[in-house]
Design a protein around this motif. Structure first.
Motif, mmCIF file in Angstrom:
data_model
loop_
_atom_site.group_PDB
_atom_site.id
_atom_site.type_symbol
_atom_site.label_atom_id
_atom_site.label_comp_id
_atom_site.label_asym_id
_atom_site.label_seq_id
_atom_site.Cartn_x
_atom_site.Cartn_y
_atom_site.Cartn_z
ATOM 1 N N LEU A 185 0.842 -1.194 0.000
ATOM 2 C CA LEU A 185 0.000 0.000 0.000
ATOM 3 C C LEU A 185 0.876 1.243 0.000
ATOM 4 C CD1 LEU A 185 -2.965 1.035 0.247
ATOM 5 C CD2 LEU A 185 -2.586 1.088 2.732
ATOM 6 N N PRO A 186 0.889 2.012 -1.092
ATOM 7 C CA PRO A 186 1.777 3.185 -1.146
ATOM 8 C C PRO A 186 1.629 4.119 0.046
ATOM 9 C CG PRO A 186 0.906 2.714 -3.330
ATOM 10 C CD PRO A 186 0.199 1.778 -2.385
ATOM 11 N N ASP A 187 0.402 4.363 0.501
ATOM 12 C CA ASP A 187 0.199 5.274 1.625
ATOM 13 C C ASP A 187 0.831 4.758 2.919
ATOM 14 O OD1 ASP A 187 -1.203 6.977 0.002
ATOM 15 O OD2 ASP A 187 -3.191 6.366 0.719
ATOM 16 N N ALA A 188 1.061 3.457 2.993
ATOM 17 C CA ALA A 188 1.607 2.871 4.224
ATOM 18 C C ALA A 188 3.122 2.969 4.309
ATOM 19 C CB ALA A 188 1.186 1.405 4.330
ATOM 20 N N VAL A 189 3.784 3.294 3.192
ATOM 21 C CA VAL A 189 5.247 3.294 3.185
ATOM 22 C C VAL A 189 5.800 4.342 4.151
ATOM 23 C CG1 VAL A 189 7.305 3.613 1.773
ATOM 24 C CG2 VAL A 189 5.342 2.379 0.828
ATOM 25 N N ALA A 190 5.382 5.602 3.978
ATOM 26 C CA ALA A 190 5.898 6.678 4.825
ATOM 27 C C ALA A 190 5.447 6.495 6.271
ATOM 28 C CB ALA A 190 5.441 8.028 4.297
ATOM 29 N N TRP A 191 4.200 6.036 6.467
ATOM 30 C CA TRP A 191 3.706 5.837 7.833
ATOM 31 C C TRP A 191 4.551 4.799 8.568
ATOM 32 C CZ3 TRP A 191 2.104 2.046 11.061
ATOM 33 C CH2 TRP A 191 1.412 2.436 12.215
ATOM 34 N N THR A 192 4.873 3.723 7.897
ATOM 35 C CA THR A 192 5.644 2.659 8.538
ATOM 36 C C THR A 192 7.054 3.119 8.856
ATOM 37 O OG1 THR A 192 4.332 1.026 7.341
ATOM 38 C CG2 THR A 192 6.378 0.260 8.341
ATOM 39 N N GLN A 193 7.637 3.928 7.979
ATOM 40 C CA GLN A 193 8.967 4.464 8.269
ATOM 41 C C GLN A 193 8.943 5.268 9.563
ATOM 42 O OE1 GLN A 193 9.792 6.619 4.658
ATOM 43 N NE2 GLN A 193 10.706 4.841 3.640
ATOM 44 N N ALA A 194 7.897 6.066 9.753
ATOM 45 C CA ALA A 194 7.786 6.868 10.969
ATOM 46 C C ALA A 194 7.544 5.978 12.190
ATOM 47 C CB ALA A 194 6.652 7.881 10.822
ATOM 48 N N ALA A 195 6.715 4.942 12.037
ATOM 49 C CA ALA A 195 6.460 4.023 13.145
ATOM 50 C C ALA A 195 7.721 3.258 13.528
ATOM 51 C CB ALA A 195 5.335 3.057 12.771
ATOM 52 N N ASP A 196 8.508 2.855 12.521
ATOM 53 C CA ASP A 196 9.770 2.167 12.793
ATOM 54 C C ASP A 196 10.738 3.072 13.546
ATOM 55 O OD1 ASP A 196 8.750 -0.013 11.458
ATOM 56 O OD2 ASP A 196 9.948 0.261 9.646
ATOM 57 N N GLU A 197 10.810 4.325 13.137
ATOM 58 C CA GLU A 197 11.693 5.269 13.821
ATOM 59 C C GLU A 197 11.256 5.464 15.274
ATOM 60 O OE1 GLU A 197 14.544 6.626 13.014
ATOM 61 O OE2 GLU A 197 14.487 5.472 11.154
ATOM 62 N N ASN A 198 9.954 5.414 15.514
ATOM 63 C CA ASN A 198 9.454 5.517 16.891
ATOM 64 C C ASN A 198 9.956 4.353 17.738
ATOM 65 O OD1 ASN A 198 7.637 6.634 18.985
ATOM 66 N ND2 ASN A 198 6.480 4.742 18.642
ATOM 67 N N ARG A 246 12.734 2.590 17.210
ATOM 68 C CA ARG A 246 14.180 2.771 17.402
ATOM 69 C C ARG A 246 14.459 3.828 18.464
ATOM 70 N NH1 ARG A 246 14.010 2.973 11.564
ATOM 71 N NH2 ARG A 246 14.516 0.932 10.678
ATOM 72 N N ALA A 247 13.638 4.876 18.492
ATOM 73 C CA ALA A 247 13.826 5.939 19.475
ATOM 74 C C ALA A 247 13.638 5.431 20.899
ATOM 75 C CB ALA A 247 12.850 7.084 19.200
ATOM 76 N N HIS A 248 12.917 4.320 21.026
ATOM 77 C CA HIS A 248 12.709 3.701 22.339
ATOM 78 C C HIS A 248 13.639 2.510 22.557
ATOM 79 C CE1 HIS A 248 8.968 6.061 22.078
ATOM 80 N NE2 HIS A 248 8.952 5.990 23.393
ATOM 81 N N GLY A 249 14.647 2.375 21.708
ATOM 82 C CA GLY A 249 15.653 1.339 21.894
ATOM 83 C C GLY A 249 15.247 -0.042 21.412
ATOM 84 N N LEU A 250 14.217 -0.125 20.554
ATOM 85 C CA LEU A 250 13.746 -1.416 20.065
ATOM 86 C C LEU A 250 14.052 -1.575 18.577
ATOM 87 C CD1 LEU A 250 10.255 -1.666 21.832
ATOM 88 C CD2 LEU A 250 12.422 -2.713 22.521
ATOM 89 N N HIS A 251 14.216 -2.804 18.128
ATOM 90 C CA HIS A 251 14.444 -3.102 16.722
ATOM 91 C C HIS A 251 13.158 -2.838 15.940
ATOM 92 C CE1 HIS A 251 15.387 -5.411 13.067
ATOM 93 N NE2 HIS A 251 16.654 -5.358 13.450
ATOM 94 N N HIS A 252 13.299 -2.346 14.717
ATOM 95 C CA HIS A 252 12.093 -1.977 13.963
ATOM 96 C C HIS A 252 11.251 -3.182 13.550
ATOM 97 C CE1 HIS A 252 14.874 -2.855 10.631
ATOM 98 N NE2 HIS A 252 13.807 -3.029 9.878
ATOM 99 N N LEU A 253 11.807 -4.399 13.617
ATOM 100 C CA LEU A 253 11.031 -5.595 13.306
ATOM 101 C C LEU A 253 10.475 -6.268 14.564
ATOM 102 C CD1 LEU A 253 13.242 -7.236 10.520
ATOM 103 C CD2 LEU A 253 11.180 -5.848 10.240
ATOM 104 N N ASP A 254 10.650 -5.642 15.711
ATOM 105 C CA ASP A 254 10.196 -6.230 16.973
ATOM 106 C C ASP A 254 8.670 -6.326 16.997
ATOM 107 O OD1 ASP A 254 9.823 -6.945 19.647
ATOM 108 O OD2 ASP A 254 11.454 -5.659 20.338
ATOM 109 N N THR A 255 8.157 -7.495 17.385
ATOM 110 C CA THR A 255 6.706 -7.666 17.533
ATOM 111 C C THR A 255 6.345 -8.141 18.946
ATOM 112 O OG1 THR A 255 6.834 -9.920 16.644
ATOM 113 C CG2 THR A 255 6.340 -8.140 15.084
ATOM 114 N N THR A 256 7.242 -7.909 19.903
ATOM 115 C CA THR A 256 6.956 -8.270 21.288
ATOM 116 C C THR A 256 5.851 -7.370 21.841
ATOM 117 O OG1 THR A 256 8.662 -6.760 22.073
ATOM 118 C CG2 THR A 256 9.324 -9.055 21.696
ATOM 119 N N PRO A 257 5.225 -7.755 22.963
ATOM 120 C CA PRO A 257 4.163 -6.909 23.541
ATOM 121 C C PRO A 257 4.593 -5.463 23.781
ATOM 122 C CG PRO A 257 4.113 -9.076 24.552
ATOM 123 C CD PRO A 257 5.336 -9.053 23.664
ATOM 124 N N ALA A 258 5.827 -5.270 24.225
ATOM 125 C CA ALA A 258 6.289 -3.894 24.458
ATOM 126 C C ALA A 258 6.312 -3.098 23.163
ATOM 127 C CB ALA A 258 7.685 -3.914 25.091
#
Length: 402
Positions: free
Chosen positions: A256-269, A271-283
């Motif tokens: 989904l083209p609209d999801a590309v930029a959104w996901t980049q921002a979510a991934d950066e969020n 990383r900013a909390h010290g987590l890997h961008h592929l992390d799917t743990t509860p935290a």
């Protein structure tokens, strides 16, 4: 016809031609959530809310064969060993099959896939996600094959010394001399060369070298969604001559083209909390939920994935398309493909668009089985003419560059 009629047709077809899914990350998800403890997280029951995958939902979704990804990250720290981690993943798949033998059947060949289908069990194969799993060693590659691994994705998210990734800066211009030797040795073994995650230059280089069909285990169309993880049209157009299959993925940021930029921002969020961008743990999921509350997420649907499959069929042909959902390897999924029970929704959408029963049978079962069988046939011919490659990366590529 009504949507319910199309769904009924889809379920009827899946009873005869179930889904071969090219990529599911349950093994790594189980490592992250429970250190592989199937007593703690028993997938014989419904694990909705914890995982995308369990046996009841595999059954509900009409899955007949699953390539379980024995993934390890391409950015493991120096204290971690990619080969050892891959062996742990393979060991977990063995535990999974031993625990649920009535539902899951070990499979390494096309014939074993067909036998499992005849028995009403889910054929379980393995794919290694990234050449980091062989540590620049063709002997290790052969060992993984001996343990049952039937495809290897040449890279994951980072370059190797011998292959360029789609999501890293170019290093060797596709494949190095050793990288081409890896492809040749995989062909000789009968291990499918998986070109998901690799750079377009790597796709072209592998197809030039390949003596057997290739697979894209979980990639969609770059023309429909311009993301480097997807397949360009000029590569899709080469699949008929090669005989391989491109298995469309469901990951929203790839479809989904609209999801590309959104996901980049979510991934950066994350990383900013010290987590890997592929992390799917509860935290990690709690952080995603908080981010989504402030920044509404663009939502993909089965129609989004169908747009990709329509285009991929148009360019490559119906004999060269398949499905690779990437369940349990992504934080987000399409709304009506939220887990492994959702495949009938995709087939109903395609049926409504005019895909025939014969088309859908190729998409779900026949193309993937044919591709593996063709790789096996090619391997028998190649083994008659040459033995195992004893080449090393130092011989072919020289010492590592600083």
């Amino acid at each position: 016809m009504t949507s319910s009629s199309y769904e009924a047709e889809a379920r009827e077809l899946l009873a005869e031609f179930p889904v071969v899914d090219g990529h599911n990350d349950l093994p790594w998800a189980m490592r992250e959530k429970a250190r592989y403890d199937l007593d703690a997280v028993d997938v014989a029951g419904d694990r909705t809310g914890e995982l995308h995958t369990d046996i009841p939902r595999l059954r509900k979704g009409g899955v007949g064969a699953q390539f379980w990804s024995v993934y390890v990250p391409s950015d493991l720290g120096p204290e971690e060993n990619a080969v050892a981690a891959t062996l742990e993943q393979i060991d977990f798949v063995g535990q999974l099959l031993a625990r649920y033998p009535k539902d899951l059947a070990p499979a390494c060949t096309a014939d074993e896939m067909e036998a499992a289908r005849a028995e009403g069990r889910i054929a379980s194969l393995m794919g290694a996600e990234g050449g980091q799993s062989i540590a620049n060693s063709l002997g290790t590659l052969r060992a993984l094959y001996a343990l049952g691994v039937r495809y290897m994705t040449l890279t994951h998210n980072h370059n190797l010394r011998w292959a360029d990734s789609a999501t890293d800066e170019p290093r060797v211009g596709g494949l190095s001399a050793f990288g081409r030797e890896v492809v040749r040795e995989m062909n000789r073994l009968g291990m499918l060369v998986d070109l998901s995650h690799v750079a377009a230059t790597t796709m072209h280089a592998a197809l030039e070298v390949a003596e057997a069909p290739v697979v894209f285990s979980h990639s969609s169309s770059r023309a429909v969604c311009d993301h480097p993880r997807n397949i360009p049209d000029d590569v899709l157009a080469l699949l008929p001559a090669n005989g391989g299959v491109a298995m469309a993925t469901f990951v929203p940021k790839f479809v989904l083209p609209d999801a590309v930029a959104w996901t980049q921002a979510a991934d950066e969020n994350l990383r900013a909390h010290g987590l890997h961008h592929l992390d799917t743990t509860p935290a990690a999921m709690r952080l995603h939920e908080q981010f989504e509350a402030a920044h509404p997420r663009p939502v993909a649907t089965s129609a989004t994935v169908a747009d990709h499959l329509d285009h991929m069929r148009e360019v490559a042909g119906v004999d060269h398309v398949g499905i690779g959902g990437d369940f349990d390897g992504t934080a987000f999924t399409p709304s009506d493909l939220s887990d492994v029970a959702g495949y009938p929704n995709l087939l109903a959408e395609l049926r409504a668009r005019g895909w025939s029963r014969a088309d859908l049978a190729k998409l779900t079962w026949q193309n993937a089985v044919r591709t593996l069988r063709s790789a096996e046939d090619a391997a028998r011919g190649l083994q008659a003419g040459r033995g195992p490659s004893l080449a090393t990366i130092e011989q072919l590529d020289g010492p590592p560059q600083a």
